[in-house]
Every structure is written in C-alpha cells, then in structure tokens.
Scaffold this active site. Structure first.
Site, mmCIF file in Angstrom:
data_model
loop_
_atom_site.group_PDB
_atom_site.id
_atom_site.type_symbol
_atom_site.label_atom_id
_atom_site.label_comp_id
_atom_site.label_asym_id
_atom_site.label_seq_id
_atom_site.Cartn_x
_atom_site.Cartn_y
_atom_site.Cartn_z
ATOM 1 N N ASP A 185 -3.004 -6.217 7.010
ATOM 2 C CA ASP A 185 -3.362 -5.536 5.776
ATOM 3 C C ASP A 185 -2.244 -5.750 4.761
ATOM 4 O O ASP A 185 -1.113 -6.091 5.122
ATOM 5 C CB ASP A 185 -3.572 -4.041 6.070
ATOM 6 C CG ASP A 185 -3.854 -3.247 4.821
ATOM 7 O OD1 ASP A 185 -4.709 -3.680 4.027
ATOM 8 O OD2 ASP A 185 -3.219 -2.203 4.626
ATOM 9 N N ASP A 187 -1.747 -3.724 1.156
ATOM 10 C CA ASP A 187 -1.226 -2.531 0.476
ATOM 11 C C ASP A 187 -0.855 -1.429 1.446
ATOM 12 O O ASP A 187 -1.638 -1.056 2.324
ATOM 13 C CB ASP A 187 -2.270 -2.002 -0.512
ATOM 14 C CG ASP A 187 -2.471 -2.943 -1.680
ATOM 15 O OD1 ASP A 187 -1.485 -3.202 -2.392
ATOM 16 O OD2 ASP A 187 -3.605 -3.432 -1.866
ATOM 17 N N ASN A 299 -2.563 0.178 8.047
ATOM 18 C CA ASN A 299 -2.146 1.581 7.985
ATOM 19 C C ASN A 299 -3.338 2.531 7.902
ATOM 20 O O ASN A 299 -3.183 3.744 8.043
ATOM 21 C CB ASN A 299 -1.222 1.808 6.788
ATOM 22 C CG ASN A 299 -1.957 1.771 5.465
ATOM 23 O OD1 ASN A 299 -2.406 0.707 5.040
ATOM 24 N ND2 ASN A 299 -2.084 2.907 4.819
#
Length: 377
Positions: A185, A187, A299
């Site tokens: 991922d 961001d 996240n």
C-alpha cells in the site's frame, strides 16, 4: 491522501507542549534596560543563565538555541507568587533537543520506538506491549489500529460490492525468477501526503490529475523505505497497490523509488468498492500470480478482507521520523523465504484471521500473549 477506508486514529493526547514565554522586542532599548534590571534583581546565577563573560540571560538563551536547544517549561505557582512579592528568585529552565525534520524545526514531541527483544513477533509483540503500558505515541497507534481492524472486518462481513474490477494479466519479465510477489500500500504505509503546505515535509510535489486539475501535496517518506526496497528486491517482485488515484500514485512512486525497484502500480480502478464506501483489494483479479506466493502489506484491514491470510498489517505512518516499522517489516518478510505458502507463515505468526473469528479484542490479546509466552518458554 487517504482512500475512504483510511481514518485518522484518535491522537488527541498528542498535544504540543507549551513553550515558556519570552518577552518580545529583543532589539529595543527598553527591553535591554529591563533586562539589565532583571539581571540585577535576580542576583543568583547558574551555569545555564550566565555565560563566562557574564552576559545577560537572553543572550545566553540565544547562544544555547543555536546549539539546538529550547526552553520548555512554564513558571510554576510558587515562582509566580515570588515574582508578585518581588522576592529574589532564580529562573529555572528545562532544555530538550529540537528534532529537525526536512531542515525545519519541529516542536512536536517525539517518542522513539524501543528496539525489539530477542523473542519478538512482528506487530504482535508491540501490540501486546501497548496494552500493558502507558499511553504514548506508538502504543496508542497500535491500540487504535487493532480496534479499527477489528471493526473493519465486522463491517466488511455485512457490506456489498457495488464495483468489481475485471481480472487482468500482470506482465512479468520472463527472466525474472523471483518466487514471491509483494504488494505494498502507499498512503500511510510507505508515505504520508498532506494538502497543507504549511506543514513540514520531505518534498512538495505538483501532481497533474487531469488537464484542468493540478494537486499540490507535501510528501513525507516513512523512514527505512529505500533500505527495505533494496533488501527485498532479490526475493520479491515489488508492486504498489493503492486505493488512490492512479496519476497521483505514479507521481509519488517516481519520487520515492529513483532506482525503479517497484515494477508496477495498481491503483483505485483495480480495487473493489462496497456500499459502505470501502476499498477492498481482491488479489484474485491478478490472474497470473499465485496467492500462495503473494503478500499484501496495508495499514487498512479493509484492503485484505477477501484474502485475510495474505495480508500483513502495519500501523499507519503520518510524520513521525522515529518510526521503525519498515525495518521490522523487512525482517518479517525475509522470514517468509523458503515457505511454499505465505499464508501458512502469516497464520503462524500474525494470526490475523482472529479478527474475523473472535468476538472481542480481549480474546485476541489473550491469544497473542499466549503466543509470546510460549516462545519464551
């Protein structure tokens, strides 16, 4: 730049410390006269107030500030009463280093993550420690992250897909013999981007989303990113998989990966979208990659709900340069080398499937504690 599933944890406890008040107008004659009066009235001296040439307090503070220190306490009630009564007193200063970020001074307190113990499990050990210790920056992040992941799985179980991308073939160099595919991922996992240009950052970028729309963002890179990419490159095909806009993601990757270790960028159009506004990354849409050899680090637990045991959690990154999660993640991923099925490795050490199976966070923490205690014995 977050997708719909990205949410900022409750960090209200991170309030900047108040700085001591220093009288303005340092260059005025009146200030210098008042300064001399204060110096004579407070006859007691200490090494932090007066330098070897007996210069006034403010000059010495300026000298110390150049050495990257700042004054960090407010006068207490006792001191204020003494000041009101015009009794002699001594200025007391408490100094702490200024942490510099991107050549700018930041007054935000920083908590440095401790080094892991010998019997350390990636994510799990820090999570258990967070529930058994006082709140600080990283402990709160771990606790908030587990709670959000737990709720995300419950929501995904009741949501419906309103958009599903078409399956596709992902090009690969025939000479590439690497066994594993690593999807990362972007961001809050590898970088943090802000639209507020007043905030400190590593780089300010102008990103052209369309001929009419140009986005200016402040980019902060998570510590250890380049080292992680170079360490994992011999063993993993590394691909970015983000829920952000494609043009935005490509521009960010172009800056953070000058050595072009990242081979591909998958973006929002490759994600499933639910009626609850969640972006879910269904790994099965890539038809020429085996799930047994694919890992997704994100996240947001929403992202790997369809393939829970392929997902590797990581706490979000915002701007704290004391973060060591990518270094710890690298060691965890190196440990998968030699496994025929990465899902068995994740089941053994992360047990992320517990978030979907159990009803309370207490049950999950108890199992994690048992996992750590069994390793010690």
């Amino acid at each position: 730049m977050r997708g719909h599933q990205k949410s900022l944890p409750n960090l209200r406890f991170l309030k900047p410390q108040s700085t001591a008040r220093i009288t303005q107008g340092n260059d005025s004659i009146g200030f210098k006269f008042q300064e001399q009066q204060n110096y004579q009235r407070f006859g007691k001296e200490n090494s932090l107030q007066i330098d070897k040439n007996n210069t006034p307090v403010s000059n010495n503070i300026s000298k110390v500030a150049k050495q990257s220190f700042i004054q960090k306490t407010e006068p207490n009630e006792t001191t204020q009463k003494k000041m009101e009564c015009r009794k002699p007193s001594v200025f007391k200063f408490l100094y702490r280093p200024i942490l510099k970020q991107n050549s700018e001074q930041s007054l935000t307190p920083r908590i440095v993550q401790p080094l892991p113990e010998i019997n350390y499990f990636y994510y799990v050990s820090d999570l258990v420690a967070a529930y058994g210790a006082k709140d600080n920056y990283f402990n709160r992040l771990f606790k908030d992250h587990l709670q959000q992941s737990f709720m995300a799985f419950k929501q995904c179980a009741t949501s419906k897909i309103i958009f599903r991308p078409k399956p596709f073939i992902l090009a690969k160099d025939p000479k590439d013999t690497r066994k594993y595919t690593l999807l990362l991922d972007l961001d809050e996992t590898l970088v943090h981007c802000s639209l507020d240009m007043r905030l400190p950052c590593d780089k300010k970028l102008n990103i052209k989303l369309s001929p009419q729309e140009i986005l200016q963002v402040g980019l902060t890179i998570r510590p250890g990113l380049q080292t992680m990419l170079e360490t994992l490159q011999p063993h993993f095909e590394i691909i970015i998989f983000t829920a952000s806009h494609g043009q935005y993601a490509k521009k960010i990757v172009e800056y953070i990966d000058p050595k072009k270790i990242i081979s591909k960028v998958l973006s929002r159009e490759h994600c499933c979208f639910t009626d609850l506004g969640q972006y879910v990354k269904d790994l099965s849409i890539v038809k020429n990659r085996f799930l047994s050899k694919t890992i997704l680090v994100d996240n947001s637990a929403f992202s790997y709900f369809y393939q829970i045991d392929n997902g590797v959690p990581i706490i979000p990154f915002y701007e704290n340069k004391s973060d060591k999660q990518l270094s710890l993640l690298t060691k965890y991923l190196i440990g998968v080398i030699g496994y025929e099925d990465v899902r068995e490795y994740n089941q053994q050490y992360l047990k992320t499937y517990l978030l979907d199976k159990l009803d309370t966070l207490e049950q999950i923490i108890d199992i994690y504690k048992g996992q750590i205690n069994s390793k010690k014995t």
